[in-house]
Design a protein around this motif. Structure first.
Motif, PDB file in Angstrom:
ATOM      1  N   ALA A   1      33.516   2.508  28.357  1.00 43.53           N
ATOM      2  CA  ALA A   1      32.572   1.384  28.364  1.00 43.53           C
ATOM      3  C   ALA A   1      31.905   1.247  29.723  1.00 43.53           C
ATOM      4  O   ALA A   1      30.762   0.802  29.831  1.00 43.53           O
ATOM      5  CB  ALA A   1      33.303   0.094  27.996  1.00 43.53           C
TER       6      ALA A   1
ATOM      7  N   ALA B   1      34.365  -2.742  33.870  1.00 45.82           N
ATOM      8  CA  ALA B   1      34.655  -2.902  32.442  1.00 45.82           C
ATOM      9  C   ALA B   1      36.145  -3.177  32.352  1.00 45.82           C
ATOM     10  O   ALA B   1      36.946  -2.482  32.985  1.00 45.82           O
ATOM     11  CB  ALA B   1      34.288  -1.641  31.668  1.00 45.82           C
TER      12      ALA B   1
ATOM     13  N   PHE C   1      32.163  -6.529  32.422  1.00 46.14           N
ATOM     14  CA  PHE C   1      32.052  -6.414  30.968  1.00 46.14           C
ATOM     15  C   PHE C   1      33.449  -6.566  30.407  1.00 46.14           C
ATOM     16  O   PHE C   1      34.341  -5.761  30.694  1.00 46.14           O
ATOM     17  CB  PHE C   1      31.455  -5.059  30.584  1.00 46.14           C
TER      18      PHE C   1
ATOM     19  N   SER D   1      32.271  -9.218  22.993  1.00 46.20           N
ATOM     20  CA  SER D   1      32.384  -8.896  24.412  1.00 46.20           C
ATOM     21  C   SER D   1      31.670  -9.950  25.244  1.00 46.20           C
ATOM     22  O   SER D   1      30.818 -10.676  24.742  1.00 46.20           O
ATOM     23  CB  SER D   1      31.751  -7.539  24.683  1.00 46.20           C
TER      24      SER D   1
ATOM     25  N   ARG E   1      29.700   0.106  24.680  1.00 44.03           N
ATOM     26  CA  ARG E   1      29.907  -1.344  24.627  1.00 44.03           C
ATOM     27  C   ARG E   1      29.478  -1.881  23.269  1.00 44.03           C
ATOM     28  O   ARG E   1      30.158  -2.717  22.673  1.00 44.03           O
ATOM     29  CB  ARG E   1      29.131  -2.025  25.756  1.00 44.03           C
TER      30      ARG E   1
END
Lengths: 683, 683
Positions: free
Chosen positions: B624, B324, B374, B355, B631
């Motif tokens: 996250a 992340a 991510f 995202s 998220r």
């Protein structure tokens, strides 16, 4: 082996023979009927006759090939062969002399006589619903009051106007976004994949997008270049599967993987490079001959296929936004670099059945970088995505009648069924029906016999070769320039040999009847009986073109496997007979329905109910390319066809042995009555 | 030597090499791996990149170096280089171009020292629900009766036992599948991403998987290496953002992109390489020092973080299965190779807010090849994913009280709000608070003053430098080896100068009070007043370390921007005062709450209600990583915080000018009563 002769084997054709040591590779190719380009007449100045001398122990062929088995490197070769290629064994065929046994690979570019791969697209009905759709979007420019990001800005319009929700965007498309919006003065054309992901953004209004449907066979690769908007097939290109050098059939390639470090990688790289070459070809064909390509962002709206005249599309690789691709299971695994080892041994389990959506870039396929390949699902270890393609093109599951669909490639794949049930199986026909493993077998290229007619009285042979319209009987011998016999000729051949009583139901030459026939003789070297199809004077290779007893056995093995498979399938389905027979594959394109029946490729059927469906596997790929619902249908098919492992059937061995014989008795084949003389049929 | 290249040798490092003629000395330093400070991004305005061109024949190096071997003197250099220094060969590295062989001396002050990045992970509560989860699956081996493919075989169990439906599998994981199933005797551990896609298959039972939370700042990059199973932070590593060499702040980097061909690619490549280096470091740290890495397939179950003792995890890059990552908007775009140009001009529109899930391999990030990054969503052109990270870590939207969160990095990002409403803005604090644009400003590296205490009576200075525990008053002068002043020292400095009456509320030196003070003087060259913080004898660069009137102005500009921003935000929310102030960022880690209030960084607040929250952006990335619901929360945040463009607010200019003053009157800052003497506060 005599001291002054060496064995030379040419790949991918498989032509082989002993030649005098000291002759050039080109001279050897002529002796063995392999056509290699030699524009300069072997003066070492044109560089067209590039060949590659393979290195290694080739047990399959019983030879040891080495680069030291040809004469040393010549200074003149440097002009045409880079050090990297030299390293790989490349030589000029006219400069390298045979000094010992060699395996020679002839690259596609060096082969004279471009193969006729007739895998032209048929007209089949496909609903228009491609996976990649274009949307024209106009947005307000951002302001301090409304500074929302570029992507959210276009998503808002895509949802409002087209109902597209929760779109994602590929990173490569995202990189185009801000520039395209500004170049297009806040109007862009967005390519959306599966209503889900943005895969391309072009400034302004674009009307066209393109895709490729690719059918990868063990021997040939055919690609249909389609306009995703109009569904038109813009271009068709094809090539030999570059993996042929690793072995003719799937088992040979699996063995190559298991016996050679990096073998899988090499085979995978080769087919990927081949597909990229096809992509280059379709792109080049969108430009006028001789014109240099240049990047344009939009297809010419009025553009048409290059063959139709003056307007050229002038596309780039990025204009290809989707690919649907089908393979047999082994080719599927090898293409994807998945270990194919377990396909080669019982119970022949594949790694995966279902279809795959793979970013083209993850495989190194050079199209629009955000786009996907749709890999058709596979049925079983020996019934692959190619057969799923056949199914979704022919849709037997939408009919009441029982259809038997035979797809004859290097492997035979069979499906039998209707809307209630479908079963499939595969049979090891081997490549004989495609011309391999036959003394004068060759690819469907100019000079190949494709049709044969034998006079039942005189047993004189009439034939037609590819590249010449007039038959033998209407030509002078020197005009025929025959070199060998291709797949469709082989089918004609066996049927005619049988119908005219040259061979009997067992496949053996009818020696009694042939006594003193000028075309029948025993080969002094092999002591095998053979029948002359064309005399040396008619050939371009200075030899009589013959069919040997061994050749006939090879063809019988292939047809026996096919027939036994069909018979067992019919039995499994509890049927007496099938309602319809469809013959698919390159082979099916040229097939003479009557002769296929005479030969006994499949159980008896009304001749009117035998249908050639051409490259149905390729048609299925095209259907999946142009209609996304066909993809779901393909997945459904792949799991709803019951696979029958023929070799496990109790009676298979016996059925196979019986099926080696040619059709006999009108009981078995009522529809042959009147086609094959009674005295032959009931001998 | 070729005609178009010249040899450049840097001293004292000794780095050398041939570079293309015509490039600047700074560009040459980059090519040769020498770090020289260039705070302004080579705009010739910061004067940090001072170098000395040596004159003479250097036989040791085989070159002749001369001042005529660089391009002629530029007018802009006069501002930074006295005639005396010019005489000695000093030049600005960004102005002088290499025209022939040169020997370049880089003075200590110009060397970019290794920054101490203190971004340790805090204890925050995170629910355990990582995006990547492990499933142990046992299947029956295939048989002729049940020859279903490997993937369908494991999917059946994943659905039956864990309710996972419609799983797909990444092509790289698919390549592991058949082998892992057979190696594990039909038992495997499957890593599933987002309940949707299989990203890894290991034979047998594996208990652990790992992930990285990465916070990429303009200046520093910090990565938390986490056990996704236990949520433990196994390791923390950090580095300077390797893009610093292209410019200190985001605008300088955007300019670098716009002015340099391949500039974006270069910056993107550098940060990607930096992240791969961090990955290498965490992997190396899982091995005992000096032990060679070797591939093992499973983490040692009893393994613990390397710092905890004897057991080492001995992992490979493939064991990192998730990342992340958060950035400010410009770093986000540059990292992803998205044109950042439009972030640099009104209305500062980003390419995307939401995202992104990007395959690590698509960016060249070397972890488990099927795994995703991510990328946290961003709020606006100047409020990035880093601020979203701060939000999901601090969760002001879950509280009734009004929280003001200040994240001071190279840019200041502000959020104000509670469960009902949140607004954000950014303010151009510039890098002054991090030590840039200050005569003796430097990064937080050894030799940097980080704490200052001034005696209100004698106005004598006591200070502490990084790398030495003892303060000046407890050391001998030569022991201090001071080189400059870093961010946290600057905050102390301004507060102390004000509290002790050295400067007045306007920021001007209190010349009357300082008359005859040994530390106060006028610089003969610049005719600017300055105050000596440390004498040459205490320094390692042989100069007095001073703070000039201009430096104080720079700090005031930064604090003024921040204060005016906070004030406008409070007004916009219709509030009188805020309930809580949270200071985040590397700056926040070191901040003395009282001194921040004295300096007037933000509106008055109870000191007990000022809280340092450390690297909250990094904590948000970690949240996250470990909890997939964070998220979704991040995406919600990014679109539900209203972004305020401060410069458009009507009173901004006036507020900003007013805020340049230091806090005065107990009306404005009641909580300063007793901390700043009344006679100063109400002067």
């Amino acid at each position: 082996m005599s001291e002054d002769k060496a064995m030379v084997i040419f790949q991918p054709s498989g032509r082989r023979g002993k030649v005098p040591k000291g002759i050039s590779v080109i001279e050897a190719s002529r002796l063995l009927g392999v056509d290699i380009e030699t524009l300069c007449g072997e003066k070492r100045v044109c560089g067209k006759c590039l060949v590659r001398i393979e290195e290694g122990q080739f047990e399959k062929f019983g030879i040891q090939s080495a680069r030291t088995h040809v004469s040393p490197w010549q200074a003149e070769e440097e002009k045409f062969i880079t050090p990297q290629r030299r390293e790989k064994g490349y030589r000029l065929g006219c400069a390298a002399r045979v000094e010992d046994d060699i395996l020679v690979f002839v690259p596609e570019a060096s082969r004279a006589g471009k193969q006729l791969v007739s895998k032209a697209a048929r007209d089949i009905y496909i609903e228009h619903n491609p996976s990649v759709q274009l949307y024209f979007v106009q947005v307000d420019p951002p302001s301090f009051e409304e500074p929302t990001g570029d992507f959210e800005r276009i998503c808002r319009v895509l949802e409002r106007d087209f109902g597209l929700k929760n779109l994602s965007i590929d990173i490569f498309a995202l990189r185009q976004l801000s520039g395209a919006l500004r170049d297009g003065l806040w109007a862009v054309t967005v390519s959306v994949w599966n209503d889900r992901e943005v895969v391309r953004i072009r400034p302004g209004k674009a009307d066209r997008s393109y895709g490729l449907a690719i059918d990868v066979g063990t021997t040939t690769v055919a690609a249909y270049f389609c306009d995703l908007t109009s569904m038109e097939v813009v271009d068709t290109v094809s090539m030999m599967n570059p993996q042929c050098k690793y072995g003719e059939d799937v088992m040979a390639r699996i063995t190559y993987h298991m016996s050679t470090p990096q073998g899988l990688q090499r085979m995978s790289d080769d087919i990927l490079a081949g597909i990229n070459e096809l992509i280059d070809r379709v792109i080049e064909n969108t430009f006028p001959p001789g014109k240099k390509k240049k990047r344009i962002d939009q297809a010419d709206e009025t553009g048409q296929g290059p063959e139709e005249g003056k307007t050229y599309l002038r596309l780039t690789r990025e204009d290809i936004e989707d690919i649907a691709i089908g393979f047999n299971t082994a080719m599927h695994h090898i293409f994807l670099s998945i270990n194919p080892e377990y396909l080669g041994s019982a119970p022949f389990t594949p790694a995966i059945h279902r279809s795959l959506d793979i970013k083209a870039r993850d495989l190194g396929i050079k199209i629009n970088p955000s786009s996907y390949l749709f890999v058709l699902p596979i049925e079983a270890g020996f019934v692959g995505a190619d057969n799923v393609g056949v199914l979704i093109a022919e849709e037997p599951y939408k009919h009441d009648e029982n259809q038997l669909i035979i797809d004859i490639g290097t492997n035979g794949e069979l499906v039998l069924g209707n809307r209630h049930k479908m079963i499939s199986s595969s049979c090891a026909t081997g490549p004989a029906l495609e011309g391999a493993q036959i003394t004068f077998g060759m690819r469907a290229a100019p000079g190949a016999i494709e049709r044969i007619d034998i006079d039942p009285q005189t047993r004189e042979v009439d034939y037609k070769v590819i590249g010449r319209d007039a038959w033998r009987n209407f030509s002078k011998p020197g005009e025929m320039k025959v070199k060998g016999i291709c797949g469709s000729g082989i089918l004609d051949l066996l049927a005619e040999l049988y119908r005219t009583g040259i061979i009997v139901k067992s496949g053996a030459f009818n020696k009694k009847a042939l006594e003193d026939h000028p075309r029948f003789r025993t080969n002094p070297d092999t002591e095998q009986p053979e029948f002359v199809l064309a005399w040396a004077a008619e050939s371009s290779i200075g030899q009589d073109i013959v069919v040997t007893q061994k050749d006939i056995r090879q063809i019988q093995l292939a047809k026996g496997a096919l027939y036994a498979g069909c018979k067992l399938m019919v039995k499994r389905m509890g049927l007496e007979k099938v309602d319809k027979v469809k013959i698919a594959g390159a082979f099916g394109t040229h097939v003479d329905r009557t002769k296929a029946l005479v030969m006994g490729l499949f159980p008896d059927c009304e001749i009117a109910m035998i249908e050639s469906v051409g490259n149905a596997a390729g048609d299925g790929c095209r259907a999946a390319l142009l209609n996304v619902e066909k993809r779901a249908e393909a997945n459904w098919c792949s799991r709803h066809v019951e696979y029958i492992e023929l070799t496990l059937e109790e009676t298979f061995q016996q059925d196979f042995v019986e099926a080696l014989e040619l059709p006999h008795t009108t009981d078995q084949f009522p529809h042959l009555k009147g086609i094959v003389p009674d005295e032959i049929l009931n001998q």
